[in-house]
Design a protein around this motif. Structure first.
Motif, PDB file in Angstrom:
ATOM      1  N   ARG A   1      38.148  -1.841 -40.450  1.00 18.29           N
ATOM      2  CA  ARG A   1      38.345  -1.529 -39.035  1.00 18.29           C
ATOM      3  C   ARG A   1      37.093  -1.481 -38.178  1.00 18.29           C
ATOM      4  NH1 ARG A   1      43.160  -2.451 -37.358  1.00 18.29           N
ATOM      5  NH2 ARG A   1      42.923  -0.932 -35.728  1.00 18.29           N
ATOM      6  N   ILE A   2      35.908  -1.310 -38.751  1.00 20.44           N
ATOM      7  CA  ILE A   2      34.730  -1.040 -37.925  1.00 20.44           C
ATOM      8  C   ILE A   2      34.386  -2.196 -36.991  1.00 20.44           C
ATOM      9  CG2 ILE A   2      32.914  -1.800 -39.506  1.00 20.44           C
ATOM     10  CD1 ILE A   2      32.973   1.356 -37.288  1.00 20.44           C
ATOM     11  N   ASP A   3      34.637  -3.414 -37.395  1.00 15.41           N
ATOM     12  CA  ASP A   3      34.311  -4.553 -36.529  1.00 15.41           C
ATOM     13  C   ASP A   3      35.247  -4.683 -35.335  1.00 15.41           C
ATOM     14  OD1 ASP A   3      32.046  -5.309 -37.900  1.00 15.41           O
ATOM     15  OD2 ASP A   3      33.101  -6.709 -39.204  1.00 15.41           O
ATOM     16  N   ASN A   4      36.309  -3.878 -35.299  1.00 15.64           N
ATOM     17  CA  ASN A   4      37.234  -3.918 -34.164  1.00 15.64           C
ATOM     18  C   ASN A   4      36.708  -3.159 -32.951  1.00 15.64           C
ATOM     19  OD1 ASN A   4      38.867  -5.264 -35.915  1.00 15.64           O
ATOM     20  ND2 ASN A   4      40.436  -3.685 -36.044  1.00 15.64           N
ATOM     21  N   TYR A   5      35.580  -2.461 -33.111  1.00 16.78           N
ATOM     22  CA  TYR A   5      35.055  -1.626 -32.037  1.00 16.78           C
ATOM     23  C   TYR A   5      33.718  -2.159 -31.561  1.00 16.78           C
ATOM     24  CZ  TYR A   5      38.713   1.313 -33.844  1.00 16.78           C
ATOM     25  OH  TYR A   5      39.923   1.774 -34.261  1.00 16.78           O
ATOM     26  N   GLU A   6      33.511  -2.061 -30.268  1.00 16.56           N
ATOM     27  CA  GLU A   6      32.262  -2.505 -29.656  1.00 16.56           C
ATOM     28  C   GLU A   6      31.405  -1.292 -29.343  1.00 16.56           C
ATOM     29  OE1 GLU A   6      31.279  -5.663 -29.161  1.00 16.56           O
ATOM     30  OE2 GLU A   6      33.129  -6.355 -30.096  1.00 16.56           O
ATOM     31  N   GLY A   7      30.120  -1.446 -29.507  1.00 14.81           N
ATOM     32  CA  GLY A   7      29.186  -0.380 -29.161  1.00 14.81           C
ATOM     33  C   GLY A   7      28.817   0.480 -30.356  1.00 14.81           C
ATOM     34  N   PHE A   8      27.537   0.744 -30.468  1.00 16.71           N
ATOM     35  CA  PHE A   8      27.008   1.498 -31.602  1.00 16.71           C
ATOM     36  C   PHE A   8      27.592   2.909 -31.686  1.00 16.71           C
ATOM     37  CE2 PHE A   8      23.755   4.275 -33.468  1.00 16.71           C
ATOM     38  CZ  PHE A   8      23.630   3.686 -34.709  1.00 16.71           C
ATOM     39  N   LEU A   9      27.575   3.644 -30.576  1.00 21.27           N
ATOM     40  CA  LEU A   9      28.071   5.028 -30.596  1.00 21.27           C
ATOM     41  C   LEU A   9      29.573   5.094 -30.862  1.00 21.27           C
ATOM     42  CD1 LEU A   9      25.981   6.646 -27.727  1.00 21.27           C
ATOM     43  CD2 LEU A   9      25.641   6.834 -30.203  1.00 21.27           C
ATOM     44  N   LYS A  10      30.303   4.128 -30.357  1.00 25.24           N
ATOM     45  CA  LYS A  10      31.748   4.092 -30.612  1.00 25.24           C
ATOM     46  C   LYS A  10      32.008   3.853 -32.101  1.00 25.24           C
ATOM     47  CE  LYS A  10      35.901   2.696 -28.332  1.00 25.24           C
ATOM     48  NZ  LYS A  10      36.477   1.997 -27.220  1.00 25.24           N
ATOM     49  N   LYS A  11      31.213   2.990 -32.710  1.00 25.09           N
ATOM     50  CA  LYS A  11      31.354   2.731 -34.146  1.00 25.09           C
ATOM     51  C   LYS A  11      31.009   3.968 -34.965  1.00 25.09           C
ATOM     52  CE  LYS A  11      30.761  -2.251 -34.034  1.00 25.09           C
ATOM     53  NZ  LYS A  11      30.041  -3.414 -34.514  1.00 25.09           N
ATOM     54  N   ILE A  12      29.962   4.679 -34.590  1.00 28.47           N
ATOM     55  CA  ILE A  12      29.588   5.908 -35.294  1.00 28.47           C
ATOM     56  C   ILE A  12      30.710   6.938 -35.170  1.00 28.47           C
ATOM     57  CG2 ILE A  12      27.984   7.877 -35.279  1.00 28.47           C
ATOM     58  CD1 ILE A  12      26.767   5.409 -36.566  1.00 28.47           C
ATOM     59  N   GLY A  13      31.261   7.061 -33.974  1.00 29.78           N
ATOM     60  CA  GLY A  13      32.385   7.980 -33.768  1.00 29.78           C
ATOM     61  C   GLY A  13      33.587   7.606 -34.626  1.00 29.78           C
ATOM     62  N   ARG A  14      33.860   6.327 -34.726  1.00 31.90           N
ATOM     63  CA  ARG A  14      34.985   5.859 -35.546  1.00 31.90           C
ATOM     64  C   ARG A  14      34.734   6.119 -37.037  1.00 31.90           C
ATOM     65  NH1 ARG A  14      39.704   5.368 -32.842  1.00 31.90           N
ATOM     66  NH2 ARG A  14      39.102   4.799 -30.746  1.00 31.90           N
ATOM     67  N   ILE A  15      33.488   5.991 -37.455  1.00 31.82           N
ATOM     68  CA  ILE A  15      33.163   6.278 -38.855  1.00 31.82           C
ATOM     69  C   ILE A  15      33.495   7.744 -39.169  1.00 31.82           C
ATOM     70  CG2 ILE A  15      31.266   6.516 -40.522  1.00 31.82           C
ATOM     71  CD1 ILE A  15      32.051   3.615 -40.089  1.00 31.82           C
ATOM     72  N   PHE A  16      33.158   8.659 -38.247  1.00 30.27           N
ATOM     73  CA  PHE A  16      33.522  10.064 -38.445  1.00 30.27           C
ATOM     74  C   PHE A  16      35.042  10.230 -38.498  1.00 30.27           C
ATOM     75  CE2 PHE A  16      29.243  11.330 -36.858  1.00 30.27           C
ATOM     76  CZ  PHE A  16      28.898  12.148 -37.930  1.00 30.27           C
ATOM     77  N   LEU A  17      35.753   9.552 -37.613  1.00 32.21           N
ATOM     78  CA  LEU A  17      37.215   9.611 -37.609  1.00 32.21           C
ATOM     79  C   LEU A  17      37.786   9.046 -38.912  1.00 32.21           C
ATOM     80  CD1 LEU A  17      39.812  10.272 -36.061  1.00 32.21           C
ATOM     81  CD2 LEU A  17      39.706   7.966 -35.102  1.00 32.21           C
ATOM     82  N   PHE A  18      37.238   7.938 -39.383  1.00 27.10           N
ATOM     83  CA  PHE A  18      37.680   7.360 -40.656  1.00 27.10           C
ATOM     84  C   PHE A  18      37.436   8.345 -41.802  1.00 27.10           C
ATOM     85  CE2 PHE A  18      36.477   2.881 -38.948  1.00 27.10           C
ATOM     86  CZ  PHE A  18      37.604   2.868 -38.154  1.00 27.10           C
TER      87      PHE A  18
END
Length: 164
Positions: A88-105
């Protein structure tokens, strides 16, 4: 050859690995605390009593079985977290958004690992008096873990295809 690699991807990858390792260490650090959801579910469904034995885990008062460190689901957490992150990580744009998604994952993977391991334990208890209980429990565990990993992967692919 390395055009798909960027500093951002390397940092995200390292962050994911460090977070996975940290959560794994937290989950396995104090089994008396991390096994509470498992013991609570078994008490609720089967009205069984347990005693905690340091270094081993919770032993059913009659000695039928032990819920120990391997029952926490820490390795399952790692698998589910990596499936979520990789798919899923490549579905998100932006470094901070990806970091936030990693926490959510990470939170999602912990939650799913607990649900799956509690299910695995509670579904195995009716077989605990059988002679081959350990073998039955191991086979059932492998089936549940494999199915949950494949199921999560299939769900993520379904969600990705649905967006197209």
């Amino acid at each position: 050859m390395f055009k798909n690699f960027s500093i951002e991807k390397i940092i995200i990858f390292l962050f994911t690995v460090i977070l996975a390792f940290t959560v794994y260490r937290i989950l396995t650090a104090d089994i008396k605390i991390t096994l509470i959801p498992h013991i609570t579910a078994v008490n609720f469904l089967y009205q069984m009593r347990f005693e905690f034995i340091p270094g081993i885990g919770y032993r059913e008062a009659g000695g039928l079985f032990i819920i120990g460190q391997s029952c926490i689901g820490a390795r399952l957490f790692i698998c589910l977290f990596l499936i979520l992150s990789i798919c899923r990580i490549d579905n998100y744009e932006g470094f901070l958004k990806k970091i936030g998604r990693i926490f959510l994952f990470c939170i999602t993977a912990v939650f799913l690992a607990y649900i799956i391991t509690v299910f695995r334990i509670t579904a195995s208890i009716p077989f605990c008096r059988l002679e081959n209980f350990q073998l039955i429990h191991t086979i059932f565990s492998l089936m549940v873990y494999f199915t949950s990993g494949i199921g999560l992967y299939a769900f993520l692919n379904y969600k990705s295809e649905k967006k197209l």
